[in-house]
Write an enzyme that holds these catalytic residues in place. Structure first.
Site, mmCIF file in Angstrom:
data_model
loop_
_atom_site.group_PDB
_atom_site.id
_atom_site.type_symbol
_atom_site.label_atom_id
_atom_site.label_comp_id
_atom_site.label_asym_id
_atom_site.label_seq_id
_atom_site.Cartn_x
_atom_site.Cartn_y
_atom_site.Cartn_z
ATOM 1 N N HIS A 159 -11.594 -23.443 10.080
ATOM 2 C CA HIS A 159 -10.358 -24.098 9.556
ATOM 3 C C HIS A 159 -9.098 -24.637 10.490
ATOM 4 O O HIS A 159 -9.726 -24.210 11.510
ATOM 5 C CB HIS A 159 -9.632 -22.729 8.837
ATOM 6 C CG HIS A 159 -9.329 -21.009 9.830
ATOM 7 N ND1 HIS A 159 -8.346 -21.062 9.707
ATOM 8 C CD2 HIS A 159 -10.204 -20.625 9.846
ATOM 9 C CE1 HIS A 159 -8.689 -20.216 11.143
ATOM 10 N NE2 HIS A 159 -9.319 -19.821 10.928
ATOM 11 N N ASP A 198 -9.080 -18.907 17.048
ATOM 12 C CA ASP A 198 -9.128 -18.849 15.661
ATOM 13 C C ASP A 198 -8.064 -19.310 15.308
ATOM 14 O O ASP A 198 -6.874 -19.292 15.363
ATOM 15 C CB ASP A 198 -8.605 -17.930 15.359
ATOM 16 C CG ASP A 198 -8.716 -17.126 13.920
ATOM 17 O OD1 ASP A 198 -9.532 -17.649 13.231
ATOM 18 O OD2 ASP A 198 -7.772 -16.128 13.538
ATOM 19 N N GLU A 252 -6.742 -21.263 5.138
ATOM 20 C CA GLU A 252 -7.437 -19.747 5.454
ATOM 21 C C GLU A 252 -6.993 -18.775 5.976
ATOM 22 O O GLU A 252 -7.214 -17.859 5.233
ATOM 23 C CB GLU A 252 -9.096 -20.025 6.713
ATOM 24 C CG GLU A 252 -9.879 -19.285 6.302
ATOM 25 C CD GLU A 252 -9.474 -17.935 7.767
ATOM 26 O OE1 GLU A 252 -10.316 -16.675 7.438
ATOM 27 O OE2 GLU A 252 -8.353 -18.032 8.700
ATOM 28 N N GLU A 253 -5.948 -19.363 6.404
ATOM 29 C CA GLU A 253 -5.368 -17.622 7.502
ATOM 30 C C GLU A 253 -4.490 -17.028 6.261
ATOM 31 O O GLU A 253 -4.067 -16.174 6.463
ATOM 32 C CB GLU A 253 -4.260 -17.970 8.192
ATOM 33 C CG GLU A 253 -5.174 -18.763 9.426
ATOM 34 C CD GLU A 253 -5.077 -17.190 10.300
ATOM 35 O OE1 GLU A 253 -5.467 -16.371 9.753
ATOM 36 O OE2 GLU A 253 -5.706 -17.765 11.501
ATOM 37 N N ASP A 304 -16.281 -19.088 12.497
ATOM 38 C CA ASP A 304 -14.586 -18.700 13.059
ATOM 39 C C ASP A 304 -14.662 -17.375 13.813
ATOM 40 O O ASP A 304 -16.499 -17.579 14.545
ATOM 41 C CB ASP A 304 -14.270 -18.186 11.413
ATOM 42 C CG ASP A 304 -12.966 -18.025 11.749
ATOM 43 O OD1 ASP A 304 -12.016 -17.801 12.651
ATOM 44 O OD2 ASP A 304 -12.695 -18.134 10.794
ATOM 45 N N HIS A 332 -5.363 -13.060 17.012
ATOM 46 C CA HIS A 332 -4.569 -13.521 16.351
ATOM 47 C C HIS A 332 -3.147 -13.026 17.175
ATOM 48 O O HIS A 332 -1.942 -12.573 16.774
ATOM 49 C CB HIS A 332 -3.669 -12.477 14.753
ATOM 50 C CG HIS A 332 -4.105 -12.941 13.613
ATOM 51 N ND1 HIS A 332 -4.242 -12.443 12.139
ATOM 52 C CD2 HIS A 332 -5.619 -14.038 13.630
ATOM 53 C CE1 HIS A 332 -4.828 -13.349 11.657
ATOM 54 N NE2 HIS A 332 -5.223 -14.395 12.567
#
Length: 345
Positions: free
Chosen positions: A65, A183, A217-218, A238, A318
């Site tokens: 993604h 990510d 995706e998030e 991922d 994140h």
């Protein structure tokens, strides 16, 4: 591997919070067309490429993604600063002090700023270090002479304008890669580079493979649609999550056995493990307790496939993330080994 890192740097330089991904999709289309492919944009905004294999009756799907965490303007405050609403799952403290861009929909321009807690000045606020970081007290300090709601609105800023965070991408001489949004732009860079290699070396894959670059995706639904009827296997590439009780590190490829959605397909996982052993690819098996992937989203949507998840080990997910080139190499070798192998039995 230098080419993979270059793709990664180009990807992280493109702001792409979920819902604001047209520019990164344009990059994918232009890059893939430049490699000789015929990418297709989905109605959802993703980019797909089909690579025909020797077995064209059964297909594979491999995803990464390119949407990222971000924010959106929730309100313009009386003092001209902005309140935010989060895009994706991250604690507010993960973005405190970060530079950002406000993407003004009305003009197409960007306005820079910094994300701060309202009670930032320790010379004024006794609780500057202890106040809970919440949506109510996190704000954007704009790099413009504004002191009122009207002055900010006169810049064209409106509720719903997207906010992207400075990725601060750095590659060190010791091989570490530090950036926001590793990510999942590491994985996207890996897929692009493998597509480059397959085209330049005229390699035919054993199974027709759909390379899907997803853009939601998030927020949980990712590449859960546009799946071909012939699909029998689905690999999400991922990030591997690091932390206490985790085996994942920054130097190997992480193969996920279970995330918050449940276990991944055992036979598929063992297929990957066997390939890693056969080809001396350093790997770790792991559980990601608070995690979902494109593959888990597809399963929730009813996909009838064997599913698996792997990726480079990413530290401080994140937040301001980090990995090492060794992990990127291992992940790329693992994806390549899988795509050049036969179907999972």
């Amino acid at each position: 591997m230098n080419q993979t890192v270059q793709y990664l740097q180009e990807l992280t330089a493109i702001p792409s919070p979920t819902g604001f991904t047209a520019e990164v999709a344009d990059y994918l289309v232009q890059t893939l067309e430049g490699l000789g492919y015929e990418p297709v944009r989905t109605n959802k905004g993703g980019v797909h490429v089909v690579v025909k294999g020797e077995n064209d009756a059964q297909h594979r799907v491999v995803t990464a993604h390119v949407d990222t965490l971000g924010a959106i303007v929730r309100a313009v405050k009386p003092d001209g600063r902005l309140k935010l609403d989060r895009i994706g799952g991250f604690p507010w403290n993960m973005i405190e002090g970060e530079n950002c861009l406000v993407h003004v929909a009305s003009s197409g321009k960007t306005i820079s700023g910094t994300i701060l807690v309202h009670q930032t000045s320790c010379h004024v606020y006794k609780d500057a270090g202890t106040v809970e970081r919440t949506q109510d007290n996190m704000e954007v300090r704009l790099d413009e002479k504004v002191t009122s709601e009207k002055e900010t609105r006169d810049l064209g800023i409106e509720v719903g304008d997207f906010i992207s965070f400075d990725p601060r991408t750095t590659v060190t001489e010791s091989g570490f890669i530090k950036s926001r949004f590793l990510d999942d732009k590491v994985s996207a860079a890996i897929l692009i580079n493998l597509l480059r290699v397959y085209k330049e070396e005229n390699i035919q894959l054993p199974v027709t493979t759909h390379f899907a670059f997803s853009v939601f995706e998030e927020v949980g639904h990712g590449a859960n649609s546009s799946l071909p009827e012939q699909a029998v296997e689905y690999l999400a590439v991922d990030m591997g999550a690091m932390g206490d009780d985790q085996q994942t590190d920054e130097y190997t490829v992480s193969i996920c056995v279970k995330d918050a959605s449940g276990p991944y397909h055992y036979g598929f996982r063992q297929h990957l493990v066997n390939l890693a052993k056969e080809q001396d690819i350093p790997y770790k098996l792991d559980i990601y307790p608070f995690y979902g992937s494109d593959a888990s989203a597809a399963m929730s949507a009813g996909a009838e496939v064997k599913h698996a998840l792997l990726g480079a080990g990413i530290e401080s997910s994140h937040s301001y993330e980090r990995t090492h080139i060794d992990s990127v190499v291992a992940a790329e070798r693992m994806v390549n080994a899988y795509l050049r192998s036969g179907l999972v039995e």
